[in-house]
Design an enzyme around this catalytic site. Structure first.
Site, PDB file in Angstrom:
ATOM      1  CG  ASP A 156      -2.051   0.926   1.164  1.00 57.07           C
ATOM      2  OD1 ASP A 156      -2.281   1.458   0.067  1.00 57.07           O
ATOM      3  OD2 ASP A 156      -2.701   1.155   2.186  1.00 57.07           O
ATOM      4  CG  ASP A 159      -4.339   1.129   5.846  1.00 59.52           C
ATOM      5  OD1 ASP A 159      -5.022   0.780   4.866  1.00 59.52           O
ATOM      6  OD2 ASP A 159      -3.872   2.271   5.983  1.00 59.52           O
ATOM      7  CG  ASP A 166      -5.733  -2.920   2.082  1.00 63.31           C
ATOM      8  OD1 ASP A 166      -5.675  -2.775   0.855  1.00 63.31           O
ATOM      9  OD2 ASP A 166      -5.566  -1.982   2.885  1.00 63.31           O
TER      10      ASP A 166
END
Length: 907
Positions: free
Chosen positions: A338, A639, A643
């Protein structure tokens, strides 16, 4: 697309409510702005069920316990246990049972700790909702919402279902659980394109997201499993955890060892029967050979080695939730990272100013008021006459956020309260001495125009000695359109809109979020005319890379790992950050690009593309699975709830400990307590170290097994030819009894095996390509060493056994002497196992103090057992004479010497 075609799409990831206008949505759902009637609600509740996220069924404790006995090596041990009980060799059975119990307890504890991610996902649903039914407002339980319900939202609300917005006032919703981006998103009621990804559906409010400001009315278009959160929950249920490379290697290793053990035992048993050996004796011999070959201590060693690395990784800000995940990092070939909060600081920071015809750089991070203004790399003095001062003052005054200073442990820290963009302006102003509270004392606020998405700017009017003055900040296109002049070289000149817009676009292409600031005489908050402003400049800000991330990216590349950025942010921002931190990519693929590619085309693109922007949860999962299908070992960071499916599907999921949701953490094997990508590389180092240590321990333990099997077979063969003879013809001359074999493998050598888990890593491990997941547990070089050490151990063991029996001692004494020789030989040989290539003489004895102490302890424990009554009975051992000890002293170093010679030749 017609209303009918749209409403046929029931999945939240496929519907197109955002592409319909409000009237069509209400018509398709057979509802009105006054809401549903009680009869309609009851009918729809029966049809759609409760508005809840389905949880997975939990695994019982008994099932988890039974699962610990499904390893091939454990099957062989269970068979050995049953045989020893059947033939009445209870001491052997007790030792085997102890090994089985230890393995089961450790495995049960680790597996039972794995929590249920679905439970955390279900907790995101708001318990109550404010609705309008039969024209009257009411509070109802969220699980009783149905499609067509009219929901009222206000600041602080959790969105209880997926809503198509019907009206809104200054509405902003924080959707990080779905998009991964923490900045609140402004909402509208206008239709958007059918192909628009979740993060850009500005007229939708999704279950689990939070209203930060404003009010709205929306109609429920999806509940439960049909919501975006429900879709993710479905993917979580359907997604299985990928087996780690270590688990795969251990399974293959266990299968091969088990087949070999059973094969040798059957052959020995058959030959023994043909030679007329008593069934009891041949059973005992088969069991002894099986027990000798099984590396009983390996499951314990592996668990301890992983646990040691877990402790080391905790010191480096990585918490491991499932032990096998540690080694997976050593085999990792691709990291899907990410952007926000992992590669970057997750904090907007002013970095560039374009004012007065010049470009300035702002130094210092976004969490400190320490910093300076530089031009061409040189600090610039800023005073009240400076154009930079004017521009930053406008950003500080046209602001609703604030900075709070706190002192902890004699250290002053700042706390940012409010919108990230506005707090970034306050921090930048503080770096040149501009503090909003102080400015308001001399220039008090007398009017305000708050920011609204359709307005695209905010303004505040202030009382000054020269009369009222209004300061503006907002989107460059909007502010520039209101300006007739611009400050250039200390004076106001007619504005060159095209040149300034080109400068703003250039800043945006560099990944900066751009604001324009302007001023106008008078209190413009009360004026109908907002034209005739003077542009003060452009302010560029971004979420900057974390310290150390570029170096960690380079280290990953040197270690043979690719790093892919997968983000919900815009393509320009993602591409600029990727370039800044060293992620090379031929292009930036967006979610729309990914959706248009077939699996084959996307797999090909994955070979050269390393940056993916505006990616949806389903697409992130797809990228993960395609990489895995292509043979990659994949780590995924994230997070948000969005995800979670990819985190669970990956070989190793790494969730953020600070900003991460509970759902992301529960779906992951690793939690980064500092949310920092550099921690991932630190974990990779530990992963490679733990694999190397498990391989070293396996080599050491397997050498014992090979040596014992060869020694047993040699003894068996020599007995058949009459070489070995004992005083009692009814006693078969076993080299060692099963309990002695287990003592050697688990109690004495097992101590040193475990101590090898504490061996520090060697620098060359971090510069090699990732461990090949298709390769065996041991390299060809280590297999050679195992064979060399095993043959030599067999030779010295058989020689000692034959020499002892030839002197007329009892078989128990000969077995004790042979067992002791093997204990001392392995105590010396373990030093050679500390490195594949380095000599024992090149490594300090004290660099692994656990091994040094463990080796001494193993020898001491064994010597003590020779003279302690209970262990003499359990193991069938006796004290040794001085002559025997001298013989052991001559033979024991042979294995170490030969292995060191082999290491030198191969090196």
């Amino acid at each position: 697309m017609s209303v009918e075609e749209t409403t046929q799409k029931s999945s939240a990831s496929e519907n197109a409510w955002h592409a319909l206008d409000r009237d069509d949505v209400l018509q398709a759902l057979d509802t009105t702005p006054d809401g549903l009637s009680d009869a309609q609600v009851a009918e729809r509740q029966a049809e759609h069920g409760p508005n809840t996220v389905q949880r997975n069924a939990t695994t019982s404790k008994l099932a988890i316990l039974l699962h610990q006995f499904t390893s091939p090596l454990i099957y062989v041990l269970l068979i050995a246990f049953g045989i020893t009980v059947f033939i009445g060799h209870y001491p052997d059975a007790i030792v085997i049972a102890a090994v089985l119990l230890i393995n089961a307890v450790i495995g049960f504890y680790q597996e039972y700790r794995a929590e249920n991610a679905m439970a955390a996902l279900a907790n995101l649903v708001s318990p109550t909702a404010r609705v309008r039914r039969d024209g009257e407002p009411a509070d109802v339980e969220s699980e009783k919402l149905v499609p067509g319900d009219i929901v009222l939202l206000e600041s602080g609300s959790l969105v209880p279902a997926d809503l198509r917005l019907l009206s809104e006032t200054d509405l902003k919703i924080e959707e990080s659980i779905l998009t991964g981006e923490s900045a609140a998103v402004s909402k509208t009621i206008e239709t958007v394109s059918t192909e628009t990804v979740v993060g850009d559906r500005s007229n939708m409010a999704h279950m689990g997201s939070a209203v930060t400001t404003g009010r709205a009315v929306g109609v429920v278009v999806a509940t439960g499993a049909d919501t975006e959160i429900g879709t993710i929950a479905g993917q979580m249920r359907e997604t299985t955890r990928a087996a780690t490379p270590l688990q795969t290697r251990m399974r293959h290793f266990g299968n091969r060892i088990s087949i070999a053990i059973v094969g040798v035992s059957v052959v020995v048993f058959g030959i023994g029967l043909l030679q007329g050996i008593a069934v009891t004796d041949i059973f005992l011999l088969a069991v002894a050979i099986a027990v000798a070959a099984i590396p009983e201590g390996l499951p314990i060693v592996m668990t301890v080695a992983l646990a040691v690395s877990v402790a080391r990784m905790a010191d480096r800000n990585a918490i491991i939730r499932r032990l096998p995940a540690v080694e997976t990092l050593g085999s990792c070939t691709v990291i899907l990272s990410d952007k926000t909060g992992t590669l970057t600081e997750n904090r907007m920071t002013v970095q560039q100013l374009r004012v007065d015809g010049s470009v300035y750089t702002v130094t210092g991070g976004g969490d400190t008021t320490e910093g300076a203004i530089e031009q061409n790399g040189e600090p610039v003095a800023i005073d009240e006459a400076s154009a930079v001062y004017d521009a930053l003052r406008a950003g500080v005054l046209a602001n609703e956020s604030r900075i709070r200073t706190q002192t902890e442990d004699n250290t002053e820290r700042i706390e940012l309260l409010g919108d990230p963009t506005e707090t970034a302006l306050l921090v930048a102003g503080a770096k040149v001495g501009l503090h909003r509270e102080q400015l308001l004392e001399t220039t008090p606020e007398i009017g305000q125009i708050p920011f609204e998405s359709d307005r695209q700017f905010a303004a505040t009017a202030h009382k000054t000695p020269d009369g009222p003055q209004t300061y503006f900040k907002g989107a460059p296109e909007r502010i520039i359109a209101m300006c007739t002049d611009a400050r250039v070289n200390g004076a106001s000149e007619p504005i060159d809109r095209e040149a300034i817009l080109a400068a703003a676009h250039e800043m945006a292409n560099d990944g900066l979020r751009v604001l324009a600031v302007a001023t106008g005489a008078g209190d413009r908050t009360e004026s109908e005319s907002l034209d005739g402003l003077t542009l003060l400049g452009l302010i560029g800000m971004r979420d900057p890379p974390r310290n150390g991330v570029p170096d960690a990216i380079v280290a990953c590349h040197n270690a043979g790992m690719r790093v892919l950025m997968v983000t919900g942010d815009h393509a320009a921002t993602a591409g600029a950050i990727a370039k800044q931190i060293g992620i090379e990519s031929d292009t930036v693929l967006t979610g729309a690009d990914v959706a248009a590619l077939s699996d084959e085309e996307l797999t090909e693109q994955l070979q050269t593309t390393s940056v993916f922007a505006r990616i949806s949860p389903t697409q992130k999962l797809r990228l993960t699975e395609l990489l895995q299908a292509d043979g990659e070992i994949v780590a995924v960071t994230g997070d948000g709830v969005n995800d979670a499916p990819a985190l669970k599907s990956a070989h190793i999921g790494a969730a953020m400990g600070i900003t991460g949701t509970d759902v992301a953490k529960e779906a992951s094997e690793m939690v980064l307590t500092d949310d920092n990508f550099t921690t991932i590389y630190a974990a990779v180092e530990e992963g490679r170290t733990v694999f190397a240590n498990i391989a070293k321990a396996t080599t050491f333990l397997l050498s014992t097994g090979v040596g014992l099997v060869l020694a047993f077979l040699a003894t068996f063969t020599l007995t058949a030819f009459g070489v070995f003879a004992v005083a009692d013809d009814d006693v078969f001359p076993l080299l060692l009894i099963p309990a002695q074999v287990l003592w050697l493998n688990v109690v004495t050598n097992g101590i040193q095996d475990v101590a090898l888990a504490f061996e520090p890593g060697e620098p060359q491990q971090y510069e090699r390509p990732p461990n090949d997941p298709n390769a065996g547990l041991l390299s060809g070089f280590l297999l050679e060493r195992t064979a060399v050490a095993g043959v030599l151990l067999a030779v010295v063991a058989v020689a000692m056994f034959w020499w002892q029996l030839s002197t007329g001692v009892s078989i128990e004494y000969a077995q004790t002497a042979t067992l002791t020789l093997l204990v001392i030989s392995m105590a010396l040989y373990v030093g050679a196992c500390r490195s594949e290539t380095q000599s024992i003489f090149e490594k300090s004895l004290f660099s692994n103090r656990m091994l040094f102490v463990g080796t001494i302890a193993a020898v001491a424990i064994h010597i003590g057992a020779l003279y302690f009554g209970p262990t003499q009975f359990l193991l069938g051992v006796q004290p040794l004479t001085t002559e025997t000890w001298l013989t052991i002293g001559l033979l024991a170093p042979a294995t170490l010497v030969v292995v060191e010679i082999h290491k030198y030749i191969r090196r």
